[in-house]
Design an enzyme around this catalytic site. Structure first.
Site, PDB file in Angstrom:
ATOM      1  N   ASP A  76       0.870  -1.181   0.000  1.00  0.00           N
ATOM      2  CA  ASP A  76       0.000   0.000   0.000  1.00  0.00           C
ATOM      3  C   ASP A  76       0.906   1.230   0.000  1.00  0.00           C
ATOM      4  OD1 ASP A  76      -3.115   0.737   1.232  1.00  0.00           O
ATOM      5  OD2 ASP A  76      -1.534   2.239   1.319  1.00  0.00           O
ATOM      6  N   ASP A 134      -3.774   2.447  -5.208  1.00  0.00           N
ATOM      7  CA  ASP A 134      -2.458   2.456  -4.553  1.00  0.00           C
ATOM      8  C   ASP A 134      -2.185   1.184  -3.759  1.00  0.00           C
ATOM      9  OD1 ASP A 134      -4.036   2.844  -2.273  1.00  0.00           O
ATOM     10  OD2 ASP A 134      -2.537   4.151  -1.346  1.00  0.00           O
ATOM     11  N   GLU A 135      -2.898   0.103  -4.070  1.00  0.00           N
ATOM     12  CA  GLU A 135      -2.647  -1.123  -3.298  1.00  0.00           C
ATOM     13  C   GLU A 135      -2.800  -2.378  -4.144  1.00  0.00           C
ATOM     14  OE1 GLU A 135      -5.660  -2.463  -0.497  1.00  0.00           O
ATOM     15  OE2 GLU A 135      -6.862  -0.734  -1.025  1.00  0.00           O
TER      16      GLU A 135
END
Ligand code: TTP
Ligand code: CA
Length: 362
Positions: A9, A109-110
């Site tokens: 993340d 974003d992960e």
């Protein structure tokens, strides 16, 4: 061989991208905002850097409240530019994809990844791999991230959140129950405030309570499926596989222009070969696109994007070229001479699916 799963993340992602592009922002609060446009201050905070979080600023908070929390401390308020963050996200995901057995992107974003084969099921090798990966992402993109390594997705996700920012937490399967026992129930993925409250009303206030709660009580409260999930998760167990998305999620091309220029015709003319190339790819993969972005990089290497979501997906080349031209016309109003230019297509629909849908509805 025991399974080894990771979760990565990126830290304060939108705000960190803004810091990468303007490092002088770093030492003061940075707030990335969605302005609703009614008044200069109406809108919400999308995310903020950790400096801003020291003042109690949170995602989703109204900008007016964030200003009050800063209490006169100088902060930078930046308009959210999702297209820009997607370009960074694509590049990080490409780095990851090249290094892991299976990659499952779970958000901008992960991502989850499986490294069982790569590490031979060895946690020492997995920890070394994760450190190396963090180093590579930082060297190539200047971005920090937090990584969790564990026996499954549930544990890996909680582990990546455990030492944020720039953290690395490794939890072996035999350590998972002890690791979880120190955390609140709300840390389990999928447990929101409502579930937590319901559990609390039934005397289940800690993860060990949940891990030992009788199946009938959990089933009464949540139904069989969620009850089984909660029981397993609180015991550090989870069989969900990391599912590599075979399909293409985006296609992009960047070029360096022959000379720095602000001329729309020049930019579009030089982009025609990469546009045709992207379009060929689209057709060969049987895809329609819905979202198109123009990307421009001037001499200071800052990244500017303009994007459009079409009402209906298409694979029509003339639509693509027309939209790209219109987007660059908008983009060039706000930036000077461009050094690099590019295009990105996303939100794909498979033509085969579309036929199926028409058959179904007609
Ligand atoms: P998160 O990963 O939840 O948050 P973050 O990356 O900003 O911070 P950290 O991981 O270090 O705790 O969300 C990823 C991005 O999604 C975030 O940078 C901005 C966006 N986002 C919103 O736009 N609105 C929201 O309410 C949240 C939670 C995130
Ligand atoms: Ca994040």
């Amino acid at each position: 061989m025991s399974r080894i799963v990771g979760h990565l993340d990126l830290d304060y992602f939108y705000a960190q991208v803004e810091e990468v592009e303007e490092p002088s922002l770093k030492d003061a609060p940075v707030l990335v905002c969605v302005f609703s446009g009614r008044t200069e201050e109406s809108g919400v905070v999308s995310t903020s850097n950790y400096k801003a979080r020291e003042y109690g600023i949170k995602s989703g908070m109204p900008i007016t409240l964030a200003k009050r929390r800063l209490d006169g401390v100088e902060g930078t308020f930046i308009r959210m530019d999702r297209g820009k963050y997607e370009v960074y996200s694509d590049r990080v995901m490409d780095i990851l994809r090249g290094q892991v057995d299976v990659l499952e992107q779970a958000g901008i974003d992960e991502a989850f990844f499986d490294v069982t084969k790569k590490t031979g099921g060895d946690y020492v090798a997995a920890a070394a791999f994760a450190l190396d990966l963090k180093g590579k992402i930082f060297r190539e993109e200047r971005l920090t991230c937090s990584v969790g390594i564990g026996p499954n997705k549930v544990v890996a996700k909680i582990a990546s959140d455990f030492q944020k920012p720039n953290g690395l937490t490794v939890v072996r399967s035999d350590e998972a129950p002890a690791f979880l026992s120190r955390l609140s129930i709300g840390k389990i993925y999928g447990v929101g405030p409502k579930t937590e409250k319901l559990l609390e009303e039934n005397g289940i206030t800690t993860i060990p309570n949940l891990a030992r709660a009788p199946a009938e009580i959990l089933e009464d409260l949540f139904g069989k499926k969620l009850a089984v999930y909660l029981h397993n998760a609180s015991n550090g167990l989870d069989d969900e596989p990391v599912v590599g998305r075979g399909g293409t999620s985006q296609l992009s091309r960047m070029i360096t222009l022959k000379h720095d220029t602000h001329d729309l015709d020049q930019v579009v003319a030089q982009l025609l070969p990469p546009l045709k190339d992207v379009h060929d790819k689209l057709v060969s993969k049987n895809l329609f696109f819905r979202n198109v972005s123009a990307i421009g990089i001037p001499n200071d290497l800052s990244l500017h994007t303009r994007s459009k979501t079409l009402e209906t997906p298409t694979n029509d080349y003339s639509v693509l070229e027309g939209e790209v031209r219109a987007l660059f016309a908008l983009l060039l109003r706000e930036v000077g001479d461009l050094r690099r230019a590019g295009v990105r297509l996303s939100e794909f629909q498979d033509m085969a699916d579309q036929h199926a849908l028409t058959e179904f509805t007609s």
